[in-house]
Design a protein around this motif. Structure first.
Motif, PDB file in Angstrom:
ATOM      1  N   ASP A  82     -77.941  81.581  45.267  1.00  0.00           N
ATOM      2  CA  ASP A  82     -78.391  82.946  45.501  1.00  0.00           C
ATOM      3  C   ASP A  82     -78.631  83.160  46.994  1.00  0.00           C
ATOM      4  N   PHE A  83     -78.678  84.449  47.357  1.00  0.00           N
ATOM      5  CA  PHE A  83     -78.943  84.796  48.752  1.00  0.00           C
ATOM      6  C   PHE A  83     -80.422  84.696  49.087  1.00  0.00           C
ATOM      7  N   GLY A  84     -81.238  85.313  48.232  1.00  0.00           N
ATOM      8  CA  GLY A  84     -82.649  85.356  48.567  1.00  0.00           C
ATOM      9  C   GLY A  84     -83.435  86.166  47.574  1.00  0.00           C
ATOM     10  N   TYR A  85     -84.728  86.198  47.771  1.00  0.00           N
ATOM     11  CA  TYR A  85     -85.579  87.057  46.972  1.00  0.00           C
ATOM     12  C   TYR A  85     -86.721  87.542  47.848  1.00  0.00           C
ATOM     13  N   SER A  86     -87.295  88.653  47.436  1.00  0.00           N
ATOM     14  CA  SER A  86     -88.256  89.308  48.323  1.00  0.00           C
ATOM     15  C   SER A  86     -89.392  89.900  47.512  1.00  0.00           C
ATOM     16  N   PRO A  87     -90.322  89.067  47.104  1.00  0.00           N
ATOM     17  CA  PRO A  87     -91.469  89.552  46.334  1.00  0.00           C
ATOM     18  C   PRO A  87     -92.488  90.256  47.220  1.00  0.00           C
ATOM     19  N   GLY A  88     -93.209  91.179  46.625  1.00  0.00           N
ATOM     20  CA  GLY A  88     -94.243  91.890  47.356  1.00  0.00           C
ATOM     21  C   GLY A  88     -93.745  93.226  47.841  1.00  0.00           C
ATOM     22  N   LEU A  89     -94.601  93.883  48.611  1.00  0.00           N
ATOM     23  CA  LEU A  89     -94.274  95.206  49.119  1.00  0.00           C
ATOM     24  C   LEU A  89     -94.738  95.307  50.565  1.00  0.00           C
ATOM     25  N   GLY A  90     -93.852  95.808  51.391  1.00  0.00           N
ATOM     26  CA  GLY A  90     -94.197  96.049  52.781  1.00  0.00           C
ATOM     27  C   GLY A  90     -94.652  94.795  53.497  1.00  0.00           C
ATOM     28  N   VAL A  91     -95.656  94.958  54.361  1.00  0.00           N
ATOM     29  CA  VAL A  91     -96.118  93.836  55.182  1.00  0.00           C
ATOM     30  C   VAL A  91     -96.795  92.753  54.345  1.00  0.00           C
ATOM     31  N   ASP A  92     -97.075  93.060  53.081  1.00  0.00           N
ATOM     32  CA  ASP A  92     -97.685  92.064  52.200  1.00  0.00           C
ATOM     33  C   ASP A  92     -96.651  91.220  51.453  1.00  0.00           C
ATOM     34  N   GLY A  93     -95.389  91.506  51.689  1.00  0.00           N
ATOM     35  CA  GLY A  93     -94.346  90.762  50.994  1.00  0.00           C
ATOM     36  C   GLY A  93     -93.871  89.562  51.778  1.00  0.00           C
ATOM     37  N   ARG A  94     -92.778  89.014  51.309  1.00  0.00           N
ATOM     38  CA  ARG A  94     -92.135  87.947  52.063  1.00  0.00           C
ATOM     39  C   ARG A  94     -90.668  87.893  51.661  1.00  0.00           C
ATOM     40  N   ILE A  95     -89.885  87.307  52.528  1.00  0.00           N
ATOM     41  CA  ILE A  95     -88.469  87.128  52.244  1.00  0.00           C
ATOM     42  C   ILE A  95     -88.184  85.639  52.212  1.00  0.00           C
ATOM     43  N   SER A  96     -87.683  85.190  51.093  1.00  0.00           N
ATOM     44  CA  SER A  96     -87.262  83.807  50.986  1.00  0.00           C
ATOM     45  C   SER A  96     -85.743  83.774  50.916  1.00  0.00           C
ATOM     46  N   ILE A  97     -85.179  83.006  51.809  1.00  0.00           N
ATOM     47  CA  ILE A  97     -83.722  82.892  51.876  1.00  0.00           C
ATOM     48  C   ILE A  97     -83.287  81.615  51.166  1.00  0.00           C
ATOM     49  N   LEU A  98     -82.284  81.760  50.315  1.00  0.00           N
ATOM     50  CA  LEU A  98     -81.851  80.670  49.449  1.00  0.00           C
ATOM     51  C   LEU A  98     -80.526  80.085  49.930  1.00  0.00           C
ATOM     52  N   PRO A  99     -80.114  78.951  49.366  1.00  0.00           N
ATOM     53  CA  PRO A  99     -78.946  78.240  49.910  1.00  0.00           C
ATOM     54  C   PRO A  99     -77.661  79.055  50.000  1.00  0.00           C
ATOM     55  N   GLY A 100     -77.472  80.042  49.119  1.00  0.00           N
ATOM     56  CA  GLY A 100     -76.250  80.837  49.192  1.00  0.00           C
ATOM     57  C   GLY A 100     -76.047  81.483  50.548  1.00  0.00           C
ATOM     58  N   PHE A 101     -77.138  81.771  51.220  1.00  0.00           N
ATOM     59  CA  PHE A 101     -77.098  82.351  52.574  1.00  0.00           C
ATOM     60  C   PHE A 101     -76.325  81.440  53.520  1.00  0.00           C
ATOM     61  N   TYR A 102     -76.556  80.153  53.384  1.00  0.00           N
ATOM     62  CA  TYR A 102     -75.907  79.179  54.264  1.00  0.00           C
ATOM     63  C   TYR A 102     -74.439  79.009  53.912  1.00  0.00           C
ATOM     64  N   PHE A 103     -74.116  79.104  52.633  1.00  0.00           N
ATOM     65  CA  PHE A 103     -72.766  78.770  52.186  1.00  0.00           C
ATOM     66  C   PHE A 103     -71.814  79.953  52.177  1.00  0.00           C
ATOM     67  N   ILE A 104     -72.243  81.094  52.707  1.00  0.00           N
ATOM     68  CA  ILE A 104     -71.376  82.273  52.704  1.00  0.00           C
ATOM     69  C   ILE A 104     -70.018  81.941  53.321  1.00  0.00           C
ATOM     70  N   THR A 105     -68.981  82.290  52.568  1.00  0.00           N
ATOM     71  CA  THR A 105     -67.623  82.157  53.074  1.00  0.00           C
ATOM     72  C   THR A 105     -66.785  83.268  52.463  1.00  0.00           C
ATOM     73  N   PHE A 106     -65.762  83.665  53.165  1.00  0.00           N
ATOM     74  CA  PHE A 106     -64.846  84.676  52.642  1.00  0.00           C
ATOM     75  C   PHE A 106     -63.540  84.053  52.192  1.00  0.00           C
ATOM     76  N   ASP A 107     -63.526  82.752  52.090  1.00  0.00           N
ATOM     77  CA  ASP A 107     -62.348  82.014  51.644  1.00  0.00           C
ATOM     78  C   ASP A 107     -62.401  81.873  50.125  1.00  0.00           C
TER      79      ASP A 107
END
Ligand SMILES: [Zn+2]
Length: 253
Positions: free
Chosen positions: A150-175
Motif C-alpha cells: 500500500d501507499f499509505g494511510y492517514s488517520p486523524g483530522l488536520g493537525v491532529d492527524g498523521r501520515i504513515s507511508i507504507l512500502p508501496g511508496f518505495y516500490f513505485i514503478t511504471f514498468d
C-alpha cells in the motif's frame, strides 16, 4: 463549495460514528474518511500471508474503517511481508524519500495557489487546523514497513492527524513487468489521456493525496480488494492533484 462542506459533514459524521463504536473498532464503512485511509498502489493479494502473526493485521492497528489492505485478506504483514513483497532496503533510505516528497508537497502548496485551494476545504490562508500548509508542516509523515504494498494511510483530522507511508511508496514503478511488486497503472490513478510521471512525481501525488484525507477534501470509497476501481483509489482527486500541483499538469488547467 457546498459539495466540500457536505464532504466535511460526512467526514465528521463518520468520525463520530467511529468514535461511538470505540477506539480501534473495525467497522465496515464504505467511506474512506481521514480517520482511516490506506491506499493501495496495485492489485494486492500477492502476499501468501505467511509472514504475519495471526492477529497482527496492520489494518486493525490504525483504522476504524475498512482497510485497503495488501495482504490478500489472509492476515499477513506484521513487519516481514512474507515471501510475497520485497523489503525496502532500510527505513532510513525510505524516510529520506518520504521527507523529500513532503518538502515537494509543501513547495507545491506554497507556489501553486490552485494546488493550495484543492487541498483546502475553505481556500482560506488563515492558519487554521485544516490549513494544508500548516498540516503538512505539523503532522508526522513517517515511513512504516507494514509488509504491504500500500501507499499509505492517514488517520486523524488536520493537525491532529498523521501520515504513515507504507512500502508501496518505495516500490513505485511504471514498468508493467512488476505487476505485483509496485507497478502503478497511470490509467487507474489518473483520468487523463496521458500523464507524465517520474517516481518522485508519483510519490508527491501520494503525499498530497494523503494530506487531502487529513484536510477533509479527499474522500473516496474502497475496500482494498482487487480489482481496484478508479473511484476506490481516488482517481478524481489524484487527477486534480496532477493538474494543479504538478508542473506538467498545468497544461490541463
Ligand atoms: Zn485515499
Amino acid at each position: 463549495m457546498h459539495r466540500r462542506i457536505s464532504v466535511l459533514l460526512a467526514v465528521l459524521a463518520v468520525s463520530l460514528a467511529a468514535a461511538l463504536l470505540g477506539a480501534g473498532a473495525a467497522s465496515a464503512s464504505p467511506l474512506d474518511p481521514p480517520g482511516g485511509t490506506t491506499d493501495s498502489q496495485t492489485t494486492p493479494g500477492d502476499d501468501p500471508g505467511g509472514g504475519g502473526g495471526g492477529t497482527s493485521d496492520p489494518c486493525d492497528l490504525y483504522t476504524p474503517d475498512s482497510c485497503m489492505g495488501g495482504d490478500g485478506g489472509s492476515g499477513g504483514g506484521g513487519g516481514g511481508g512474507g515471501t510475497g513483497n520485497p523489503s525496502p532496503p532500510s527505513a532510513q533510505v525510505v524516510q529520506v524519500m518520504v521527507d523529500n516528497a513532503r518538502l515537494a508537497a509543501k513547495k507545491a502548496l506554497v507556489d501553486k495557489p490552485k494546488c493550495f485551494d484543492l487541498l483546502s476545504l475553505t481556500d482560506s490562508r488563515s492558519p487554521g487546523t485544516l490549513n494544508p500548509v500548516r498540516v503538512i508542516d505539523t503532522v508526522p509523515v513517517t515511513y512504516v514497513n507494514d509488509g504491504t504494498l500500500d501507499f499509505g494511510y492517514s488517520p486523524g483530522l488536520g493537525v491532529d492527524g498523521r501520515i504513515s507511508i507504507l512500502p508501496g511508496f518505495y516500490f513505485i514503478t511504471f514498468d508493467p513487468a512488476y505487476q505485483n511488486q509496485g507497478y502503478v497503472d497511470p490509467s487507474l490513478y489518473f483520468d487523463l489521456p496521458a500523464v507524465q510521471l517520474s517516481v518522485a512525481d508519483m510519490q508527491l501525488v501520494v503525499i498530497l493525496h494523503e494530506l487531502g484525507h487529513l484536510t477533509g477534501v479527499n474522500v473516496h470509497e474502497g475496500d482494498g480488494r482487487a480489482p481496484l476501481l478508479p473511484e476506490e483509489v481516488g482517481q478524481e482527486f489524484n487527477t486534480q492533484i496532477y493538474v494543479n500541483c504538478l508542473d506538467q499538469g498545468a497544461a490541463y488547467q
